[in-house]
Write a protein that holds these residues in place. Structure first.
Motif, PDB file in Angstrom:
ATOM      1  N   GLN A 413      27.245  41.684  43.971  1.00 52.53           N
ATOM      2  CA  GLN A 413      27.080  42.256  42.644  1.00 52.53           C
ATOM      3  C   GLN A 413      27.331  43.758  42.648  1.00 52.53           C
ATOM      4  OE1 GLN A 413      26.519  40.480  39.825  1.00 52.53           O
ATOM      5  NE2 GLN A 413      26.857  42.435  38.747  1.00 52.53           N
ATOM      6  N   ALA A 414      26.951  44.441  43.750  1.00 52.44           N
ATOM      7  CA  ALA A 414      27.182  45.896  43.838  1.00 52.44           C
ATOM      8  C   ALA A 414      28.675  46.212  43.799  1.00 52.44           C
ATOM      9  CB  ALA A 414      26.551  46.447  45.117  1.00 52.44           C
ATOM     10  N   TYR A 415      29.496  45.342  44.415  1.00 49.78           N
ATOM     11  CA  TYR A 415      30.950  45.547  44.364  1.00 49.78           C
ATOM     12  C   TYR A 415      31.454  45.420  42.929  1.00 49.78           C
ATOM     13  CZ  TYR A 415      35.931  44.747  45.305  1.00 49.78           C
ATOM     14  OH  TYR A 415      37.304  44.829  45.300  1.00 49.78           O
ATOM     15  N   ALA A 416      30.959  44.432  42.197  1.00 49.47           N
ATOM     16  CA  ALA A 416      31.373  44.271  40.804  1.00 49.47           C
ATOM     17  C   ALA A 416      30.932  45.456  39.953  1.00 49.47           C
ATOM     18  CB  ALA A 416      30.807  42.967  40.246  1.00 49.47           C
ATOM     19  N   ASP A 417      29.720  45.970  40.233  1.00 47.19           N
ATOM     20  CA  ASP A 417      29.242  47.126  39.454  1.00 47.19           C
ATOM     21  C   ASP A 417      30.037  48.373  39.780  1.00 47.19           C
ATOM     22  OD1 ASP A 417      27.374  45.415  38.394  1.00 47.19           O
ATOM     23  OD2 ASP A 417      25.778  46.021  39.797  1.00 47.19           O
ATOM     24  N   LEU A 418      30.419  48.548  41.062  1.00 42.67           N
ATOM     25  CA  LEU A 418      31.140  49.748  41.471  1.00 42.67           C
ATOM     26  C   LEU A 418      32.520  49.825  40.857  1.00 42.67           C
ATOM     27  CD1 LEU A 418      31.476  52.307  43.225  1.00 42.67           C
ATOM     28  CD2 LEU A 418      32.210  50.779  45.097  1.00 42.67           C
ATOM     29  N   TRP A 419      33.219  48.715  40.908  1.00 45.72           N
ATOM     30  CA  TRP A 419      34.604  48.716  40.439  1.00 45.72           C
ATOM     31  C   TRP A 419      34.753  48.090  39.054  1.00 45.72           C
ATOM     32  CZ3 TRP A 419      36.964  52.011  43.264  1.00 45.72           C
ATOM     33  CH2 TRP A 419      36.697  52.111  44.639  1.00 45.72           C
ATOM     34  N   ALA A 420      33.632  47.913  38.366  1.00 52.61           N
ATOM     35  CA  ALA A 420      33.643  47.420  36.982  1.00 52.61           C
ATOM     36  C   ALA A 420      34.351  46.065  36.893  1.00 52.61           C
ATOM     37  CB  ALA A 420      34.291  48.432  36.051  1.00 52.61           C
ATOM     38  N   SER A 421      34.064  45.202  37.851  1.00 55.13           N
ATOM     39  CA  SER A 421      34.652  43.859  37.834  1.00 55.13           C
ATOM     40  C   SER A 421      33.776  42.927  37.013  1.00 55.13           C
ATOM     41  CB  SER A 421      34.783  43.310  39.262  1.00 55.13           C
ATOM     42  OG  SER A 421      35.636  44.144  40.028  1.00 55.13           O
ATOM     43  N   ASN A 422      34.371  41.851  36.569  1.00 51.88           N
ATOM     44  CA  ASN A 422      33.649  40.853  35.776  1.00 51.88           C
ATOM     45  C   ASN A 422      32.776  40.031  36.715  1.00 51.88           C
ATOM     46  OD1 ASN A 422      32.718  38.968  34.016  1.00 51.88           O
ATOM     47  ND2 ASN A 422      34.717  38.378  33.217  1.00 51.88           N
ATOM     48  N   THR A 423      31.464  40.082  36.511  1.00 48.78           N
ATOM     49  CA  THR A 423      30.547  39.382  37.408  1.00 48.78           C
ATOM     50  C   THR A 423      30.652  37.866  37.284  1.00 48.78           C
ATOM     51  OG1 THR A 423      28.822  39.547  35.725  1.00 48.78           O
ATOM     52  CG2 THR A 423      28.897  41.270  37.394  1.00 48.78           C
ATOM     53  N   ASP A 424      31.272  37.365  36.199  1.00 47.00           N
ATOM     54  CA  ASP A 424      31.407  35.913  36.025  1.00 47.00           C
ATOM     55  C   ASP A 424      32.526  35.330  36.876  1.00 47.00           C
ATOM     56  OD1 ASP A 424      29.351  36.005  34.222  1.00 47.00           O
ATOM     57  OD2 ASP A 424      30.677  36.204  32.476  1.00 47.00           O
ATOM     58  N   HIS A 425      33.314  36.204  37.466  1.00 48.73           N
ATOM     59  CA  HIS A 425      34.468  35.733  38.246  1.00 48.73           C
ATOM     60  C   HIS A 425      34.417  36.254  39.678  1.00 48.73           C
ATOM     61  CE1 HIS A 425      36.319  34.266  34.534  1.00 48.73           C
ATOM     62  NE2 HIS A 425      36.007  35.434  33.983  1.00 48.73           N
ATOM     63  N   ILE A 426      33.204  36.254  40.231  1.00 47.15           N
ATOM     64  CA  ILE A 426      33.059  36.785  41.588  1.00 47.15           C
ATOM     65  C   ILE A 426      33.771  35.891  42.601  1.00 47.15           C
ATOM     66  CG2 ILE A 426      31.358  37.293  43.392  1.00 47.15           C
ATOM     67  CD1 ILE A 426      29.431  38.173  41.264  1.00 47.15           C
ATOM     68  N   LEU A 427      33.718  34.561  42.388  1.00 49.96           N
ATOM     69  CA  LEU A 427      34.288  33.628  43.363  1.00 49.96           C
ATOM     70  C   LEU A 427      35.690  33.162  43.009  1.00 49.96           C
ATOM     71  CD1 LEU A 427      31.156  31.411  44.094  1.00 49.96           C
ATOM     72  CD2 LEU A 427      32.025  33.339  45.419  1.00 49.96           C
ATOM     73  N   GLU A 428      36.309  33.777  41.998  1.00 48.27           N
ATOM     74  CA  GLU A 428      37.649  33.324  41.639  1.00 48.27           C
ATOM     75  C   GLU A 428      38.672  33.862  42.619  1.00 48.27           C
ATOM     76  OE1 GLU A 428      38.843  36.889  38.490  1.00 48.27           O
ATOM     77  OE2 GLU A 428      38.634  34.810  37.789  1.00 48.27           O
ATOM     78  N   HIS A 429      39.873  33.313  42.570  1.00 45.67           N
ATOM     79  CA  HIS A 429      40.930  33.698  43.509  1.00 45.67           C
ATOM     80  C   HIS A 429      41.494  35.059  43.116  1.00 45.67           C
ATOM     81  CE1 HIS A 429      44.150  33.113  46.421  1.00 45.67           C
ATOM     82  NE2 HIS A 429      45.009  33.501  45.492  1.00 45.67           N
ATOM     83  N   ARG A 430      41.270  36.044  43.993  1.00 52.93           N
ATOM     84  CA  ARG A 430      41.786  37.403  43.775  1.00 52.93           C
ATOM     85  C   ARG A 430      42.423  37.899  45.057  1.00 52.93           C
ATOM     86  NH1 ARG A 430      36.250  39.652  41.327  1.00 52.93           N
ATOM     87  NH2 ARG A 430      37.222  41.714  41.603  1.00 52.93           N
ATOM     88  N   VAL A 431      43.431  38.784  44.937  1.00 56.14           N
ATOM     89  CA  VAL A 431      44.201  39.233  46.093  1.00 56.14           C
ATOM     90  C   VAL A 431      44.026  40.730  46.288  1.00 56.14           C
ATOM     91  CG1 VAL A 431      45.894  37.375  45.926  1.00 56.14           C
ATOM     92  CG2 VAL A 431      46.252  39.492  44.655  1.00 56.14           C
ATOM     93  N   LEU A 432      44.421  41.186  47.488  1.00 60.46           N
ATOM     94  CA  LEU A 432      44.220  42.587  47.874  1.00 60.46           C
ATOM     95  C   LEU A 432      45.000  43.549  46.988  1.00 60.46           C
ATOM     96  CD1 LEU A 432      43.090  44.658  49.893  1.00 60.46           C
ATOM     97  CD2 LEU A 432      45.070  44.178  51.359  1.00 60.46           C
ATOM     98  N   GLN A 433      46.228  43.186  46.602  1.00 59.51           N
ATOM     99  CA  GLN A 433      47.045  44.109  45.822  1.00 59.51           C
ATOM    100  C   GLN A 433      46.403  44.432  44.461  1.00 59.51           C
ATOM    101  OE1 GLN A 433      48.141  41.570  47.512  1.00 59.51           O
ATOM    102  NE2 GLN A 433      49.492  42.543  49.045  1.00 59.51           N
ATOM    103  N   SER A 434      45.870  43.423  43.796  1.00 59.80           N
ATOM    104  CA  SER A 434      45.237  43.669  42.495  1.00 59.80           C
ATOM    105  C   SER A 434      43.954  44.477  42.653  1.00 59.80           C
ATOM    106  CB  SER A 434      44.949  42.342  41.800  1.00 59.80           C
ATOM    107  OG  SER A 434      44.066  41.552  42.582  1.00 59.80           O
ATOM    108  N   GLU A 435      43.200  44.194  43.741  1.00 59.54           N
ATOM    109  CA  GLU A 435      41.969  44.957  43.964  1.00 59.54           C
ATOM    110  C   GLU A 435      42.295  46.407  44.294  1.00 59.54           C
ATOM    111  OE1 GLU A 435      38.779  43.661  43.577  1.00 59.54           O
ATOM    112  OE2 GLU A 435      40.036  42.114  42.683  1.00 59.54           O
TER     113      GLU A 435
END
Length: 518
Positions: A413-435
């Motif tokens: 959750q701290a990662y989502a808060d730091l980078w303003a990510s959507n907490t509802d999609h913590i386990l979705e498929h995401r890649v390094l380039q977009s992050e």
């Protein structure tokens, strides 16, 4: 000129008489197409008389029909007559082919008092057997009988000789007397003197199946033999049954293999026929359901089986019995359609996956698979994931785990808060380039992001890596990368306390200086 009544009558009589004379002459010459007829009632002793129109027999006496009734069916009536009479009148066919001979007689070769009278008028032909026709009639009848017998004997001989079936005749001691071409060719092909030993077919069983080892064949061959006993010995008929025997053997072996496999399966199987009765089950079904063997062997119906499973608490218990009875029908219908697949959670904690499979002719099967261990493992795995996620969410630092391919495996959750990510999609498929685009957009330009990307995708042995970068709001961010198992990388972002604005401006990168470095 006046004619009296007497003169008129005389003239009329003369005219009629003259017309009758002329018509008689014309009829005698065939000018009006005179037709011949037979009147067998007025001349019952007329003998054998045939009346043809062209080559078609249009009438005949009783004696004439008797001459040709026994002739071969493929002959015309005219050919049948010639076949019957030619034995006594060899020149009859030649005389009949001579259309110029309107009237003639042909004497018998053996008795000159017997003759055939031929009369031809236009397209009509009359053939009469005259005189004492008994010898000729008898000769013709014998000729037909002999011809029929000869033809039938030739046909039977051709059938026996050319039959694909093995046919042979032996005397009472087993000596070969005669064999057809199929038998002889088989002997010649394998260079053998005989095929079957006498002891193989001696006895009271006329039909039997015997095995024969032929020269040149690696495997034995089988024949179905039928034997007919007669005065001269035995007549045998044999069909090659090798393919049938081998097919039966293969089927038997397949059934045995299938039965062994069927019995050793860990999945319980119950097969119902189109009458809804249990026809087959395996031992695994007994172990899983604890149903008695005698109960299953009695071929119960599907609703009886399901009802017994309910009584033994081997099925999920519904809220009411009416719903339960309706579920019977639903299970059967879905199984026949191949759409039934349910997980049965039993009161003792076991879980069965029950699947319906349709078969031809309305039959269907229910497959029972014990997935208790799988369900337990899945639940434990899910619990471990939820526990690990909860632990990560309690950490104040932002945590992110990437695979060697650059896929975000998990974050807190701290990662989502730091980078303003959507907490509802913590386990979705995401890649390094977009992050990384998110990281760069929320921090001042720095080469550490490219270094961090290279570190994550680096193969082989790696050492822990860390560096600092400033965020847009002036806070210092400490980035730490640690290699973990499976080639993955855990990133830890620690945020320092915000600095004063003037320090933030002084520490910011000067675009002019960055341009000169390039």
């Amino acid at each position: 000129m006046v004619i009296n009544l007497v003169e008129f009558g005389a003239i009329l009589v003369a005219a009629v008489t003259g017309a009758m004379v002329i018509m008689s002459v014309l009829r005698a010459n065939g000018a009006f197409g005179t037709t011949m007829q037979l009147n067998t009632q007025s001349h019952p002793d007329e003998g054998a008389v045939f009346l043809f129109h062209d080559n078609d027999l249009v009438d005949a006496t009783t004696q004439a029909w008797a001459l040709i009734n026994n002739s071969p069916r493929n002959l015309t009536d005219k050919d049948a007559m010639l076949l019957a009479l030619e034995v006594e009148f060899p020149t009859l066919r030649e005389r009949l082919s001579d259309v110029s001979a309107a009237h003639c007689q042909i004497r018998s070769e053996s008795d000159r008092s017997v003759f055939v009278a031929i009369q031809r008028v236009n397209q009509q032909l009359r053939v009469s057997l005259m005189g004492d026709e008994t010898p000729a009639y008898q000769a013709a009848t014998n000729r037909l009988s002999d011809a029929a017998r000869d033809k039938q004997a030739a046909l039977m001989q051709s059938i026996a000789a050319n039959s694909p079936q093995l046919i042979w005749q032996e005397d009472s001691k087993g000596h070969l007397l005669w064999a057809n071409d199929t038998y002889a060719n088989l002997l010649k092909r394998h260079r053998q003197m005989s095929l079957f030993e006498p002891s193989k077919y001696a006895g009271d069983t006329p039909d039997r199946r015997v095995s024969v080892k032929l020269a040149g064949d690696r495997r034995e061959r089988w024949f179905d033999i039928s034997t007919v006993k007669h005065a001269d010995g035995y007549l045998h008929f044999a069909n090659d049954a090798t393919d049938v025997v081998r097919a039966d053997t293969a089927r038997t072996e397949f059934v045995k293999t299938l039965g062994k496999t069927f019995a050793e399966l860990s999945i319980g199987i119950a097969i119902f026929d189109n009458n809804r009765q249990l026809t087959m089950f395996n031992p695994a079904l007994l172990d899983m359901t604890n149903l008695p063997v005698d109960f299953l062997s009695a071929s119960p119906t599907i609703d009886t089986v399901l009802d017994r499973l309910r009584e033994m608490r081997m099925m999920p218990e519904p809220k009411n019995y009416v719903t339960w009875r309706e579920q019977f029908t639903a299970v059967e219908t879905a199984a026949k359609e191949g759409t039934y697949s349910k997980n049965w959670s039993l009161p003792d904690g076991q879980t069965y996956r029950v699947t319906g499979r349709p078969y031809p002719d309305g039959a269907f099967a229910l497959l029972f698979e014990d997935i208790s261990a799988e369900v337990s493992l899945t639940r434990r795995f899910r619990l471990d994931i939820e526990t690990g996620q909860a632990v990560l969410d309690t950490l104040p630092d932002a945590i992110a785990v990437f695979s060697s391919a650059g896929t975000l495996v998990m974050s807190n959750q701290a990662y989502a808060d730091l980078w303003a990510s959507n907490t509802d999609h913590i386990l979705e498929h995401r890649v390094l380039q977009s992050e990384m685009r998110i990281w760069k957009n929320q921090s001042i330009p720095s080469p550490i992001w490219n270094n961090l990307c290279d570190f994550i995708q680096q193969l082989g042995t790696r050492q822990p890596w860390d560096d600092d970068v400033l965020l847009d709001d002036g806070r210092q961010l400490h980035c730490q990368a640690n290699p973990i198992s499976g080639g993955m990388t855990m990133l830890r972002f620690s945020v320092a306390r915000p600095k004063r604005p003037e320090f933030t401006k002084l520490m910011a990168a000067d675009p002019a200086i960055q341009l000169m470095k390039r």
